[in-house]
Design a protein around this motif. Structure first.
Motif, short mmCIF file in Angstrom:
data_model
loop_
_atom_site.label_atom_id
_atom_site.label_comp_id
_atom_site.label_asym_id
_atom_site.label_seq_id
_atom_site.Cartn_x
_atom_site.Cartn_y
_atom_site.Cartn_z
N ALA A 42 0.83 -1.21 0.00
CA ALA A 42 0.00 0.00 0.00
C ALA A 42 0.86 1.26 0.00
CB ALA A 42 -0.94 -0.01 1.20
N LEU A 43 1.92 1.26 0.81
CA LEU A 43 2.80 2.43 0.87
C LEU A 43 3.44 2.70 -0.50
CD1 LEU A 43 4.50 1.87 4.34
CD2 LEU A 43 3.00 3.78 3.71
N PHE A 44 3.83 1.62 -1.19
CA PHE A 44 4.44 1.82 -2.51
C PHE A 44 3.41 2.38 -3.49
CE2 PHE A 44 5.85 0.57 -6.72
CZ PHE A 44 7.18 0.96 -6.70
N GLN A 45 2.22 1.83 -3.48
CA GLN A 45 1.20 2.31 -4.41
C GLN A 45 0.75 3.73 -4.09
OE1 GLN A 45 -1.75 -0.81 -4.21
NE2 GLN A 45 -0.77 -1.98 -5.83
N LEU A 46 0.88 4.12 -2.84
CA LEU A 46 0.56 5.50 -2.44
C LEU A 46 1.72 6.45 -2.69
CD1 LEU A 46 -1.33 4.76 0.90
CD2 LEU A 46 -2.31 5.78 -1.16
N GLU A 47 2.83 5.90 -3.21
CA GLU A 47 4.03 6.68 -3.53
C GLU A 47 4.66 7.32 -2.30
OE1 GLU A 47 3.31 9.37 -6.76
OE2 GLU A 47 2.55 7.79 -8.08
N GLN A 48 4.50 6.69 -1.16
CA GLN A 48 5.18 7.12 0.06
C GLN A 48 6.47 6.30 0.16
OE1 GLN A 48 2.55 7.16 3.47
NE2 GLN A 48 0.81 7.89 2.23
N PHE A 49 7.44 6.63 -0.68
CA PHE A 49 8.56 5.75 -0.92
C PHE A 49 9.54 5.66 0.25
CE2 PHE A 49 7.39 7.15 -5.34
CZ PHE A 49 6.76 5.96 -5.66
N ARG B 144 12.24 -6.61 -2.66
CA ARG B 144 11.94 -6.02 -3.97
C ARG B 144 11.33 -4.64 -3.81
NH1 ARG B 144 7.05 -6.79 -7.63
NH2 ARG B 144 7.74 -6.02 -9.67
N TRP B 145 10.35 -4.51 -2.91
CA TRP B 145 9.73 -3.20 -2.69
C TRP B 145 10.75 -2.19 -2.15
CZ3 TRP B 145 5.13 -6.18 -0.44
CH2 TRP B 145 4.19 -6.41 -1.44
N ALA B 146 11.66 -2.67 -1.31
CA ALA B 146 12.70 -1.78 -0.78
C ALA B 146 13.57 -1.25 -1.92
CB ALA B 146 13.55 -2.52 0.25
N ALA B 147 13.93 -2.13 -2.87
CA ALA B 147 14.76 -1.71 -4.00
C ALA B 147 13.99 -0.77 -4.92
CB ALA B 147 15.25 -2.93 -4.77
N LEU B 148 12.73 -1.08 -5.19
CA LEU B 148 11.92 -0.23 -6.07
C LEU B 148 11.71 1.15 -5.44
CD1 LEU B 148 9.24 -2.78 -7.32
CD2 LEU B 148 11.17 -1.86 -8.61
N ALA B 149 11.50 1.17 -4.12
CA ALA B 149 11.34 2.45 -3.43
C ALA B 149 12.63 3.26 -3.49
CB ALA B 149 10.93 2.21 -1.97
N LEU B 150 13.78 2.58 -3.36
CA LEU B 150 15.07 3.27 -3.45
C LEU B 150 15.24 3.91 -4.82
CD1 LEU B 150 17.76 3.86 -2.01
CD2 LEU B 150 18.63 1.70 -2.93
N GLU B 151 14.82 3.20 -5.87
CA GLU B 151 14.89 3.78 -7.22
C GLU B 151 14.03 5.04 -7.31
OE1 GLU B 151 13.68 2.71 -11.84
OE2 GLU B 151 12.67 1.77 -10.14
N ARG B 152 12.81 4.97 -6.79
CA ARG B 152 11.91 6.12 -6.86
C ARG B 152 12.43 7.30 -6.04
NH1 ARG B 152 6.88 4.70 -8.96
NH2 ARG B 152 7.20 2.84 -10.25
N LEU B 153 13.28 7.02 -5.08
CA LEU B 153 13.88 8.08 -4.27
C LEU B 153 15.10 8.70 -4.96
CD1 LEU B 153 13.57 6.44 -0.74
CD2 LEU B 153 12.35 8.48 -1.55
#
Length: 298
Positions: A24-31, A53-62
């Protein structure tokens, strides 16, 4: 604590809560919060690659793409990593201006087990990569493959894919889905595939499984989720080519093809034992569970 049902381990309520929270946090863009939560969840449940995986994807978005690629590369080498880790890497490498590296990930992901309908985004990214490499004809083939698969399921065409179809050269007249798949497979193949006695058309080299009963799972749809599951058959309609199994280990009905059901089990309420593999529900456009290696339960 993990839940146990009929001797099988199921995710604990806390693990399910972390899964829902991180997604949910990823989809809400709260990276930032997503990365913190995902890393914390992975400390508690290290067997679940989704958290990393979500941790890595969030790091990319940051904004730290190189570090995200490094983390994703480590994950992609795990024995349980699925084809979409290669899709993530291809997209990241393409954004970093490294199309050759991106194409290798596309090729690898395309050859890994998984239904074609589930890989439509992988093929679309492949079209973008090939276009950047100057291979416009192959790029058009991949864009058309993604479009035909989507149309076959009555899924909409994303704007980015429509743009690809507009600017890339497309074959005329339009080939069949089977023909365009064959052309794309030629792009994915290694040069030595043709001389390898174990090559399987459309799937690359597939090693023989230790358990022959699970051959379909290894060469076909996906990973084995559980063995020796128990449930009862629930038939949809008389004459239908498929049905479902109400299983103790799964909250949702497990999909089963009639051809996989032994004759003595083809009636409503039949008790069965089976192996569960990861599959894909094309109507709902999401992952599902399929039963194979089915036997009548004692």
């Amino acid at each position: 604590q993990p839940r146990v049902m009929n001797g099988r381990r199921l995710p604990s309520r806390r693990e399910m809560w972390w899964f829902a929270r991180c997604r949910a946090l990823f989809q809400l863009e709260q990276f930032e919060e997503c990365r913190r939560a995902s890393l914390e969840a992975f400390k508690q449940f290290g067997h679940r690659l989704d958290f990393s995986r979500w941790a890595a994807l969030a790091l990319e978005r940051l904004g730290n793409r190189d570090a995200a690629i490094e983390e994703m590369q480590c994950l992609s080498r795990h024995r349980n990593a699925q084809w979409y880790y290669q899709q993530d890497l291809a997209r990241m490498e393409l954004a970093a201006g490294r199309p050759r590296e991106a194409w290798e990930h596309i090729r690898k992901g395309a050859r890994m087990p998984g239904e074609a309908q589930a890989k439509v985004n992988l093929y679309a990214v492949g079209a973008e990569v090939l276009e950047m490499l100057g291979r416009a004809v192959e790029a058009g083939d991949h864009a058309l493959l993604a479009a035909l698969l989507r149309q076959g399921q009555n899924w909409h065409l994303p704007g980015r894919l429509e743009e690809l179809l507009f600017r890339l050269p497309l074959p005329s007249p339009a080939p069949s889905l089977a023909e365009i798949e064959k052309r794309c497979r030629a792009s994915w193949a290694d040069q030595d595939d043709a001389s390898c006695g174990h090559a399987v058309e459309g799937k690359g080299v597939v090693p023989a499984p230790a358990n022959a009963a699970l051959a379909d799972a290894v060469s076909g749809e996906g990973e084995v989720l559980a063995e020796d599951c128990r449930g009862t058959v629930r038939l949809k309609d008389e004459g239908a080519p498929f049905g479902f199994i109400r299983a103790n280990d799964f909250d949702s009905p497990v999909f089963v093809l009639m051809k996989d059901l032994p004759e003595q089990c083809r009636f409503d309420g039949s008790p069965v034992r089976f192996t569960a593999i990861r599959s894909f529900d094309t109507k709902k456009n999401r992952e599902s569970v399929r039963a194979i290696a089915i036997k009548i339960a004692a």
